[in-house]
Design a protein around this motif. Structure first.
Motif, short mmCIF file in Angstrom:
data_model
loop_
_atom_site.label_atom_id
_atom_site.label_comp_id
_atom_site.label_asym_id
_atom_site.label_seq_id
_atom_site.Cartn_x
_atom_site.Cartn_y
_atom_site.Cartn_z
N ASP A 141 -5.33 11.41 -40.15
CA ASP A 141 -6.26 10.36 -39.25
C ASP A 141 -5.74 10.33 -37.56
OD1 ASP A 141 -8.10 9.64 -41.23
OD2 ASP A 141 -7.41 7.58 -41.04
N ASN A 142 -4.76 10.92 -37.53
CA ASN A 142 -3.68 11.61 -36.09
C ASN A 142 -3.24 12.18 -36.08
OD1 ASN A 142 -3.83 8.31 -35.08
ND2 ASN A 142 -3.60 8.23 -37.33
N PRO A 143 -4.10 13.60 -35.66
CA PRO A 143 -2.77 14.58 -35.72
C PRO A 143 -1.99 15.09 -35.03
CG PRO A 143 -5.09 14.79 -34.44
CD PRO A 143 -5.27 13.73 -35.17
N ASN A 144 -1.53 14.21 -33.73
CA ASN A 144 -0.36 14.04 -32.72
C ASN A 144 0.75 13.83 -33.55
OD1 ASN A 144 -1.96 14.15 -30.71
ND2 ASN A 144 -1.88 11.74 -30.01
N LEU A 145 0.79 12.84 -34.85
CA LEU A 145 1.48 12.18 -35.20
C LEU A 145 2.04 13.47 -36.42
CD1 LEU A 145 0.67 8.79 -36.88
CD2 LEU A 145 2.73 9.79 -34.96
N VAL A 146 3.42 13.90 -36.50
CA VAL A 146 4.44 14.28 -37.82
C VAL A 146 4.90 13.65 -38.56
CG1 VAL A 146 4.14 16.62 -36.43
CG2 VAL A 146 6.41 15.00 -36.37
N GLY A 147 5.63 13.42 -40.11
CA GLY A 147 6.22 13.33 -40.72
C GLY A 147 7.51 12.75 -40.02
N ASN A 148 8.48 12.33 -41.16
CA ASN A 148 9.48 11.86 -40.90
C ASN A 148 10.67 12.38 -42.07
OD1 ASN A 148 9.38 10.22 -42.67
ND2 ASN A 148 10.09 8.79 -42.38
N SER A 149 12.05 12.42 -42.54
CA SER A 149 12.65 12.58 -43.29
C SER A 149 12.67 12.40 -44.60
CB SER A 149 14.12 12.17 -43.56
OG SER A 149 14.16 10.72 -43.50
N ALA A 150 11.58 11.22 -45.06
CA ALA A 150 10.79 10.84 -45.97
C ALA A 150 9.58 11.73 -46.95
CB ALA A 150 10.86 9.05 -46.68
N ASN A 151 8.59 12.09 -45.60
CA ASN A 151 7.90 12.85 -46.26
C ASN A 151 8.66 13.94 -45.79
OD1 ASN A 151 7.01 10.98 -43.40
ND2 ASN A 151 5.13 11.64 -44.30
N ASN A 152 9.64 14.64 -45.38
CA ASN A 152 10.04 16.29 -45.74
C ASN A 152 11.08 16.06 -46.76
OD1 ASN A 152 8.31 16.57 -43.49
ND2 ASN A 152 9.86 15.93 -42.39
N SER A 153 11.64 14.79 -47.54
CA SER A 153 12.80 14.41 -48.41
C SER A 153 13.91 15.48 -47.40
CB SER A 153 12.42 14.90 -49.70
OG SER A 153 11.50 14.15 -50.21
N SER A 154 14.00 15.24 -46.47
CA SER A 154 15.79 16.41 -45.59
C SER A 154 16.22 14.64 -45.86
CB SER A 154 14.53 16.55 -44.54
OG SER A 154 14.88 15.61 -43.89
N SER A 155 17.23 15.59 -45.50
CA SER A 155 18.87 14.63 -45.01
C SER A 155 18.71 14.57 -44.20
CB SER A 155 20.49 15.04 -46.01
OG SER A 155 21.24 14.68 -45.79
N ASN A 156 19.46 13.37 -43.65
CA ASN A 156 20.11 13.19 -42.43
C ASN A 156 21.55 12.92 -42.09
OD1 ASN A 156 17.03 12.30 -40.79
ND2 ASN A 156 17.63 10.97 -42.79
N ALA A 157 22.16 12.84 -43.18
CA ALA A 157 23.71 12.91 -43.17
C ALA A 157 24.36 13.81 -42.17
CB ALA A 157 24.18 13.71 -44.56
N SER A 158 23.60 15.13 -41.49
CA SER A 158 24.38 16.61 -40.86
C SER A 158 24.25 15.53 -39.13
CB SER A 158 24.13 16.87 -40.85
OG SER A 158 22.48 17.34 -40.57
N TRP A 159 23.27 15.09 -39.27
CA TRP A 159 22.66 14.32 -38.18
C TRP A 159 23.76 13.15 -37.61
CZ3 TRP A 159 21.40 9.15 -37.26
CH2 TRP A 159 20.30 8.85 -35.68
N PHE A 160 23.39 11.91 -38.56
CA PHE A 160 24.94 11.02 -38.69
C PHE A 160 25.97 11.14 -38.42
CE2 PHE A 160 27.25 7.42 -40.19
CZ PHE A 160 26.22 6.43 -40.07
N ARG A 161 26.77 12.64 -38.93
CA ARG A 161 27.81 12.65 -38.77
C ARG A 161 28.22 13.77 -37.39
NH1 ARG A 161 31.55 11.88 -43.16
NH2 ARG A 161 30.14 11.66 -44.69
#
Length: 604
Positions: free
Chosen positions: A572-592
């Protein structure tokens, strides 16, 4: 009445003498718009009340918005195997409609706060005292909203301008800067705004010493300071947070009363009962206000679009926690790990930790004659016995959660289903300030005398001995004690543990993730199988992870420490994109990459 009729006739007669081009213009007070509402201090005060009402909704703190965080932590598991299961299993799909309820309800709240802020202006010095307090409350609640949205959805849309709501595309502005593909960059931007809102609110709000409604329900400068420290700690700004936390503690330590004096209640259970003798007490820094049972309405009001004048104005936390045999929905249970953590250490007089009584609905022989400040072995008004074990769910077992329910208070004999629990939810207590200060001190300087002093104050209230400092001679050891002993026993089954696991980086280190699996390990249990001798264990026994029925984190999908942004919302909102859960991507490298410490597991 005669005078009224005469006046009306005169007005009508005069109307016939005027030009037919002249029309009488009246504003219908029942059809208020942003053009004719919000132009007076009284109007804005009504908006503030609406903000407080919005934080008592389904997706904020009345049920789902509170319990999603409780469920994603290691202290609780989903014993119903239906409701909350995707959140407990850490693999919630993007199509899960329940997932977006918190998003929906917090943006309703933000809408009202932004409206208030659009009316009061930027120049705080020109505001009256009343308008300063109105603005301060709007900033605090907006900061609270975005603190929750960032903690749940990682990169929510940041909207601070009320005019952005004019179109559907503007409803949720882009949650990435142009050309930005890193969801964590938006996470940082949102937390920047959270810090800014809380910091400004500190200066605008009165201290709890103001008394009246300011010490009994509304946000104070102390509440804003406490949440400011929490926001700082989400990004490991320990030095800055410690200064704030020390200022909150200053009055209790004999210093200046910057925010008023807070102190621990002698009775831990006073933080989890309803009524004027318990709620808004000396330990409470901020709590959500719910009406006591006798004063509630009859209409369950689940979402912000409901406007019933006869709403119950209670919460449904108890319904989620309550055992099925006592009218509860039997959804969530205490992990055996947490139960046995309480049992591992007795008080100085050999008694059980009193926090066990108020957290877990368990029978203990030591309580047959009633624990101090408690009601004995009781489940609602039914006496519990050794051979009459109460479990949450008859099909899967589980130890009932007593906290924030009336299981231990003797008020009624079974769960009053729906939005009928009147216990205020204490979102921040003074004990949190003490333990956070100890954590910050440990991160900055290691295990110092001050860190032990603050921890031991919380332990002393529970009747426990001071820590043996020689056993915690490194920052890693004391962190382990704070994170996996002191905080779980003090805040077990309360909102906030899920936020802690994220800020500590427990999802980004193999040893920590394995530890979470062990903490959340459970064995299914039914009384019928137990009576038949098909197994000998009970829901209280420690669980061997290698042979358990399940562990919540076995199904953890990377990136799902956050909730996905609902696919329908993205559509409903084309301005929005998903997050790490939408993409099943790790946040580990960002955190470190931030240089943040992930403490290794230490066996205490």
């Amino acid at each position: 009445m005669k005078l009224y009729k005469f006046s009306l006739a005169l007005m009508l007669g005069l109307g016939t003498l005027t030009s037919c081009n002249d029309k009488l213009e009246l504003d219908n007070p029942n059809e208020q718009t942003t053009a004719n509402f919000g132009n007076s201090v009284d109007d804005l005060e009504e908006c503030v009340i609406a903000c407080y009402n919005h934080i008592r909704m389904e997706g904020t703190y009345a049920r789902v918005g509170y319990n999603i965080d409780v469920t994603r932590a290691d202290e609780v598991w989903n014993s119903s195997q239906v409701w909350y299961l995707p959140f407990d299993d850490m693999n919630d799909p993007v199509t899960d409609d329940i997932n977006q309820w918190s998003w929906r309800d917090w943006y309703y709240t933000i809408n009202v706060t932004n409206f208030i802020l659009s009316r009061v202006g930027e120049d705080n010095a020109s505001l009256s005292d009343r308008l300063k307090r109105i603005k301060g409350q709007a900033l605090f609640i907006r900061g609270l909203a975005y603190y929750n949205l960032a903690g749940y959805y990682q990169n929510p849309a940041l909207i601070t301008d009320y005019s952005q709501y004019s179109t559907l595309n503007g409803l949720y502005a882009a949650n990435h800067a142009e050309g930005d593909t890193d969801g964590n960059a938006q996470y940082e931007r949102v937390l920047d705004q959270v810090e800014k809102d809380f910091l400004e609110a500190i200066d605008l709000l009165p201290a709890k010493t103001e008394g009246g409604q300011w010490s009994k329900g509304r946000a104070t400068s102390g509440a804003a300071a406490g949440y400011y420290a929490r926001a700082l700690m989400m990004r490991h700004k320990y030095s800055e947070a410690l200064v704030v936390l020390k200022n909150i503690m200053s009055a209790a330590d004999g210093g200046n009363e910057l925010y008023g004096e807070y102190k621990l209640m002698d009775n831990f259970g006073a933080n989890f009962q309803e009524g004027p003798d318990f709620e808004n007490n000396d330990e409470s820094i901020f709590e959500v206000q719910f009406l006591d049972l006798e004063s509630q309405g009859t209409d369950d009001e689940w979402t912000p679009v409901n406007t019933s004048a006869n709403a119950t104005q209670g919460h449904a936390i108890e319904s989620n926690y309550g055992p099925g045999d006592f009218g509860g929905w039997a959804d969530l249970s205490v992990s055996p790990w947490l139960y046995n953590l309480y049992k591992a250490e007795t008080t100085t007089d050999g008694s059980l930790d009193p926090r066990l009584y108020w957290t877990v609905g368990t029978y203990e022989p030591a309580w047959d004659n009633g624990p101090a400040n408690g009601y004995g072995n009781v489940c609602y008004t039914t006496k519990m016995t050794a051979d009459n074990m109460v479990v949450t769910n008859n099909g899967f077992g589980g130890l009932p959660i007593a906290k924030n329910t009336n299981l231990r208070t003797g008020m009624y004999d079974k769960v009053v289903q729906g939005l009928h629990c009147g216990i205020n939810l204490r979102l921040m207590r003074y004990s949190d300030v003490l333990l956070r200060a100890a954590e910050c001190e440990n991160e900055i300087s290691g295990p110092t005398a001050d860190a032990f002093k603050w921890i031991d104050k919380v332990r002393a209230r529970a009747g426990l001995r001071p820590l043996d400092q020689s056993k915690f001679n490194t920052a890693d050891k004391l962190f382990e004690q704070i994170a996996n002993v002191e905080r779980p026993k003090e805040f077990g089954c309360e909102f906030g543990r899920g936020f802690d696991l994220i800020r500590w980086g427990f999802f980004y280190a193999a040893d920590r993730l394995d530890q979470l699996r062990q903490h959340a390990a459970v064995n299914f249990w039914t009384k019928a199988n137990y009576d038949k001798g098909e197994y000998t264990y009970t829901p209280k026994d420690p669980v061997d992870y290698s042979s358990c029925s399940k562990s919540s984190y076995d199904t953890y999908v990377q990136g799902h420490e956050f909730l996905p942004i609902f696919q329908g919302t993205l559509n409903d909102n084309p301005n929005l994109v998903g997050n790490s859960a939408n993409n099943s991507s790790s946040n580990a490298s960002w955190f470190r990459s931030k240089g943040w410490t992930i403490h290794p597991v230490v066996n205490l």
